[in-house]
Design a protein around this motif. Structure first.
Motif, PDB file in Angstrom:
ATOM      1  N   ARG A 164      -2.758 -43.010 -48.267  1.00  0.00           N
ATOM      2  CA  ARG A 164      -1.394 -42.985 -48.794  1.00  0.00           C
ATOM      3  C   ARG A 164      -0.489 -42.005 -48.059  1.00  0.00           C
ATOM      4  O   ARG A 164       0.719 -41.971 -48.298  1.00  0.00           O
ATOM      5  CB  ARG A 164      -1.434 -42.645 -50.278  1.00  0.00           C
ATOM      6  N   LEU A 165      -1.047 -41.222 -47.151  1.00  0.00           N
ATOM      7  CA  LEU A 165      -0.242 -40.272 -46.387  1.00  0.00           C
ATOM      8  C   LEU A 165       0.669 -41.017 -45.420  1.00  0.00           C
ATOM      9  O   LEU A 165       0.321 -42.080 -44.910  1.00  0.00           O
ATOM     10  CB  LEU A 165      -1.140 -39.330 -45.592  1.00  0.00           C
ATOM     11  N   SER A 166       1.801 -40.424 -45.133  1.00  0.00           N
ATOM     12  CA  SER A 166       2.702 -41.000 -44.134  1.00  0.00           C
ATOM     13  C   SER A 166       2.116 -40.749 -42.742  1.00  0.00           C
ATOM     14  O   SER A 166       1.233 -39.900 -42.567  1.00  0.00           O
ATOM     15  CB  SER A 166       4.091 -40.348 -44.228  1.00  0.00           C
ATOM     16  N   ARG A 167       2.619 -41.458 -41.754  1.00  0.00           N
ATOM     17  CA  ARG A 167       2.167 -41.211 -40.379  1.00  0.00           C
ATOM     18  C   ARG A 167       2.453 -39.778 -39.968  1.00  0.00           C
ATOM     19  O   ARG A 167       1.655 -39.156 -39.280  1.00  0.00           O
ATOM     20  CB  ARG A 167       2.822 -42.189 -39.397  1.00  0.00           C
ATOM     21  N   GLU A 168       3.579 -39.239 -40.399  1.00  0.00           N
ATOM     22  CA  GLU A 168       3.886 -37.856 -40.057  1.00  0.00           C
ATOM     23  C   GLU A 168       2.850 -36.911 -40.666  1.00  0.00           C
ATOM     24  O   GLU A 168       2.379 -35.988 -40.001  1.00  0.00           O
ATOM     25  CB  GLU A 168       5.282 -37.458 -40.530  1.00  0.00           C
ATOM     26  N   GLN A 169       2.496 -37.117 -41.907  1.00  0.00           N
ATOM     27  CA  GLN A 169       1.499 -36.254 -42.549  1.00  0.00           C
ATOM     28  C   GLN A 169       0.149 -36.354 -41.842  1.00  0.00           C
ATOM     29  O   GLN A 169      -0.523 -35.348 -41.625  1.00  0.00           O
ATOM     30  CB  GLN A 169       1.363 -36.608 -44.031  1.00  0.00           C
ATOM     31  N   LYS A 170      -0.239 -37.570 -41.479  1.00  0.00           N
ATOM     32  CA  LYS A 170      -1.498 -37.764 -40.747  1.00  0.00           C
ATOM     33  C   LYS A 170      -1.445 -37.043 -39.405  1.00  0.00           C
ATOM     34  O   LYS A 170      -2.409 -36.396 -38.994  1.00  0.00           O
ATOM     35  CB  LYS A 170      -1.769 -39.256 -40.548  1.00  0.00           C
ATOM     36  N   SER A 171      -0.325 -37.156 -38.726  1.00  0.00           N
ATOM     37  CA  SER A 171      -0.151 -36.513 -37.435  1.00  0.00           C
ATOM     38  C   SER A 171      -0.238 -34.994 -37.555  1.00  0.00           C
ATOM     39  O   SER A 171      -0.877 -34.324 -36.740  1.00  0.00           O
ATOM     40  CB  SER A 171       1.198 -36.917 -36.843  1.00  0.00           C
ATOM     41  N   ARG A 172       0.372 -34.450 -38.589  1.00  0.00           N
ATOM     42  CA  ARG A 172       0.350 -33.003 -38.798  1.00  0.00           C
ATOM     43  C   ARG A 172      -1.072 -32.493 -39.032  1.00  0.00           C
ATOM     44  O   ARG A 172      -1.432 -31.406 -38.574  1.00  0.00           O
ATOM     45  CB  ARG A 172       1.250 -32.617 -39.970  1.00  0.00           C
ATOM     46  N   ILE A 173      -1.874 -33.259 -39.752  1.00  0.00           N
ATOM     47  CA  ILE A 173      -3.262 -32.859 -40.007  1.00  0.00           C
ATOM     48  C   ILE A 173      -4.035 -32.787 -38.701  1.00  0.00           C
ATOM     49  O   ILE A 173      -4.748 -31.815 -38.436  1.00  0.00           O
ATOM     50  CB  ILE A 173      -3.927 -33.815 -41.012  1.00  0.00           C
ATOM     51  N   VAL A 174      -3.908 -33.805 -37.875  1.00  0.00           N
ATOM     52  CA  VAL A 174      -4.609 -33.806 -36.587  1.00  0.00           C
ATOM     53  C   VAL A 174      -4.141 -32.641 -35.723  1.00  0.00           C
ATOM     54  O   VAL A 174      -4.953 -31.926 -35.134  1.00  0.00           O
ATOM     55  CB  VAL A 174      -4.420 -35.153 -35.849  1.00  0.00           C
ATOM     56  N   ALA A 175      -2.844 -32.422 -35.677  1.00  0.00           N
ATOM     57  CA  ALA A 175      -2.309 -31.324 -34.862  1.00  0.00           C
ATOM     58  C   ALA A 175      -2.829 -29.974 -35.346  1.00  0.00           C
ATOM     59  O   ALA A 175      -3.179 -29.104 -34.532  1.00  0.00           O
ATOM     60  CB  ALA A 175      -0.782 -31.350 -34.883  1.00  0.00           C
ATOM     61  N   THR A 176      -2.907 -29.786 -36.648  1.00  0.00           N
ATOM     62  CA  THR A 176      -3.402 -28.524 -37.201  1.00  0.00           C
ATOM     63  C   THR A 176      -4.886 -28.337 -36.892  1.00  0.00           C
ATOM     64  O   THR A 176      -5.318 -27.236 -36.508  1.00  0.00           O
ATOM     65  CB  THR A 176      -3.142 -28.464 -38.715  1.00  0.00           C
ATOM     66  N   CYS A 177      -5.662 -29.391 -37.038  1.00  0.00           N
ATOM     67  CA  CYS A 177      -7.094 -29.312 -36.705  1.00  0.00           C
ATOM     68  C   CYS A 177      -7.279 -29.009 -35.220  1.00  0.00           C
ATOM     69  O   CYS A 177      -8.142 -28.210 -34.836  1.00  0.00           O
ATOM     70  CB  CYS A 177      -7.804 -30.601 -37.084  1.00  0.00           C
ATOM     71  N   GLU A 218       3.012 -39.037 -32.226  1.00  0.00           N
ATOM     72  CA  GLU A 218       2.548 -40.410 -32.473  1.00  0.00           C
ATOM     73  C   GLU A 218       1.068 -40.568 -32.124  1.00  0.00           C
ATOM     74  O   GLU A 218       0.329 -41.243 -32.838  1.00  0.00           O
ATOM     75  CB  GLU A 218       3.403 -41.409 -31.691  1.00  0.00           C
ATOM     76  N   THR A 219       0.647 -39.956 -31.033  1.00  0.00           N
ATOM     77  CA  THR A 219      -0.761 -40.011 -30.641  1.00  0.00           C
ATOM     78  C   THR A 219      -1.639 -39.373 -31.703  1.00  0.00           C
ATOM     79  O   THR A 219      -2.709 -39.906 -32.039  1.00  0.00           O
ATOM     80  CB  THR A 219      -0.971 -39.327 -29.276  1.00  0.00           C
ATOM     81  N   ASP A 220      -1.198 -38.250 -32.259  1.00  0.00           N
ATOM     82  CA  ASP A 220      -1.974 -37.586 -33.311  1.00  0.00           C
ATOM     83  C   ASP A 220      -2.106 -38.481 -34.538  1.00  0.00           C
ATOM     84  O   ASP A 220      -3.174 -38.550 -35.155  1.00  0.00           O
ATOM     85  CB  ASP A 220      -1.348 -36.246 -33.672  1.00  0.00           C
ATOM     86  N   ALA A 221      -1.047 -39.184 -34.904  1.00  0.00           N
ATOM     87  CA  ALA A 221      -1.124 -40.125 -36.023  1.00  0.00           C
ATOM     88  C   ALA A 221      -2.092 -41.254 -35.698  1.00  0.00           C
ATOM     89  O   ALA A 221      -2.891 -41.672 -36.553  1.00  0.00           O
ATOM     90  CB  ALA A 221       0.257 -40.682 -36.347  1.00  0.00           C
ATOM     91  N   ASP A 222      -2.062 -41.748 -34.459  1.00  0.00           N
ATOM     92  CA  ASP A 222      -2.995 -42.800 -34.036  1.00  0.00           C
ATOM     93  C   ASP A 222      -4.440 -42.312 -34.122  1.00  0.00           C
ATOM     94  O   ASP A 222      -5.335 -43.067 -34.525  1.00  0.00           O
ATOM     95  CB  ASP A 222      -2.700 -43.250 -32.605  1.00  0.00           C
ATOM     96  N   ILE A 223      -4.673 -41.056 -33.748  1.00  0.00           N
ATOM     97  CA  ILE A 223      -6.018 -40.483 -33.821  1.00  0.00           C
ATOM     98  C   ILE A 223      -6.496 -40.466 -35.269  1.00  0.00           C
ATOM     99  O   ILE A 223      -7.625 -40.879 -35.570  1.00  0.00           O
ATOM    100  CB  ILE A 223      -6.048 -39.068 -33.205  1.00  0.00           C
TER     101      ILE A 223
END
Length: 74
Positions: A18-31, A60-65
């Motif tokens: 249910r997370l937005s692409r931006e939220q997903k991207s932020r998680i990957v970037a933080t990790c 965008e790449t982070d969201a794709d990951i």
């Protein structure tokens, strides 16, 4: 980083979808940033830049990951 994201998805009991692409991207970037600090004493500033400072292609790449990891778990 993969394990951090996988664990996050797992403990959300499926609700990470249910997370937005931006939220997903932020998680990957933080990790990613956490892993850079773990493995390198003085990582390059570009490797540990805050999410808003990343170029849009990287966001965008982070969201794709995140979504690729999410898909691999289903």
């Amino acid at each position: 980083m993969y394990e951090q994201v996988r664990h996050f998805i797992g403990i959300s009991s499926g609700h990470a979808a249910r997370l937005s692409r931006e939220q997903k991207s932020r998680i990957v970037a933080t990790c990613w940033t956490a892993q850079m600090f773990k493995h390198f004493e003085n990582p390059k500033p570009g490797y540990v830049a805050d999410w808003p400072d990343l170029p849009s292609w990287q966001q965008e790449t982070d969201a794709d990951i995140f979504e690729a990891i999410e898909k691999s778990l289903s």
